[in-house]
Design an enzyme around this catalytic site. Sequence first.
Site, PDB file in Angstrom:
ATOM      1  CB  ALA A 240      -0.947  -0.003   1.207  1.00  0.00           C
ATOM      2  N   GLY A 243      -0.552   4.963   0.403  1.00  0.00           N
ATOM      3  CA  GLY A 243      -1.995   4.774   0.362  1.00  0.00           C
ATOM      4  C   GLY A 243      -2.744   5.427  -0.769  1.00  0.00           C
ATOM      5  N   GLY A 244      -2.076   5.885  -1.826  1.00  0.00           N
ATOM      6  CA  GLY A 244      -2.782   6.530  -2.923  1.00  0.00           C
ATOM      7  C   GLY A 244      -3.832   5.641  -3.564  1.00  0.00           C
ATOM      8  CE  LYS A 245      -1.469   2.051  -8.366  1.00  0.00           C
ATOM      9  NZ  LYS A 245      -0.288   2.862  -7.977  1.00  0.00           N
ATOM     10  CG  ASP A 263       4.459  -1.178   2.099  1.00  0.00           C
ATOM     11  OD1 ASP A 263       4.088  -0.841   0.963  1.00  0.00           O
ATOM     12  OD2 ASP A 263       5.644  -1.404   2.390  1.00  0.00           O
ATOM     13  CG  ASP A 306       1.586   0.271  -6.512  1.00  0.00           C
ATOM     14  OD1 ASP A 306       2.326   0.088  -7.498  1.00  0.00           O
ATOM     15  OD2 ASP A 306       1.265   1.398  -6.111  1.00  0.00           O
ATOM     16  CB  CYS A 359       5.295   3.236 -11.484  1.00  0.00           C
ATOM     17  SG  CYS A 359       6.457   3.088 -10.118  1.00  0.00           S
TER      18      CYS A 359
END
Length: 429
Positions: A240, A243-245, A263, A306, A359
């Site tokens: 996480a 925490g954006g997503k 995380d 992520d 990313c």
Amino acid sequence: MRLGGRLAAAIEVLDDIERRHRPVAEALKDWGVSHRFAGGGDRAAIGNIVYDALRYRRSAGWLLGQDTPRAVGFGALLLRGEHSAAGLNAVLEDDRFAPPPLDDAELKALEGRQIADAPGPVRADIPDWCVPLFERAFGDDWVGEGAALAARPPLDMRANTLRAGRDKVLAELSQTGARPTTIAPDGLRIAPISGDGRHPNVQAEAAFQKGWFEVQDEGSQIAAMLAGAKPGMQVLDYCAGAGGKTLALSAAMDNHGQVFAQDAEKVRLAPIFDRLRRSGNRNVQVVTKPAELAALSGHMDIVLIDAPCTGSGTWRRRPDAKWRLTQRQLETRMAEQAAILDAARDFVKPGGLLVYVTCSVFDEENGAQTAAFRQRDPRFAAVDHRALWQSRFPGHEAAARIDPEGGIRLSPARSGTDGFYFCAMRRQA
């Protein structure tokens, strides 16, 4: 400060980064502390030259025939197109704080070179060792994709629909130049800055303090939407971070169901608590204990990974990382990604989704990684990514590179976002 003084300061910072192998943000911060006379506008302008020099290090250095802080600083200014070599010299000659003007040898080098004639890696502004990675990822488009990753980035935000719709946020931020994003339905974008400009400090806006929006790249918003979280689901955000997503998933679920944020590095989770208080996301549980995580095994509708990666898709924002990255670091990340996939799969219930996001633009971290995972565990099958994209973003088929089984790839040149990869795999019953 005038342009000459700003250029001299930028060259000093670039030299510090090169000698001490420091992150650019750290070097700029220290320069500002030791030069308190410099105002906010000066610091922003110096930072722009430094960041541009790092984005365009190959092409800027090639123009002047050498890869020194001075060469890439001058080259970055010339590539901005605001001054000719002679015009820049004229400006510098009248500034006692400026570096020495371009000398005869540098002017001669500039006369005989046009970027359009440069080798591919120079036009792409990437390290030589990354060329095969870009060729595998983008085929004949690799030079243009590399060049797009060297451009200045926009500032993207996501309207927090738990607090305010996009139109309301746009009205509140009308003075900032924010516009709707092209693909993400809740996204807002402030265009890349030009010249010595700087983006507005949107986090100082009352709308941000009230939780109406979050700063989040449009590509990250798209990845969260593709995951398909719905009200009532049980979702695990396995990596996480800040925490954006997590917040985007929670908003998509309208605070119904549960999102578990976990995380492996607890310090990365620290910002999530303030973000949750501000945003009004009430269905998020932050998981920090192994026993709490173990209790989720086999119960999740969606597990989002992520994954830690090279971050090559974010080079517009972190250009210094482009030149620090090594083959060994890439291999380390690939090993971590495989291990995380193997660990996270057990939390997916039969019929649920394992969603893998990076990313990065490198296939080694993306399609090759998910294909290898499916070979290790045949219980997981890729969804039809073309059908998934069309169902979420109809009319935007050209914005993404889509392999029905291999996943979805976004990039600055194609979608205008950071570089992202998305792959959803369903666990068979």
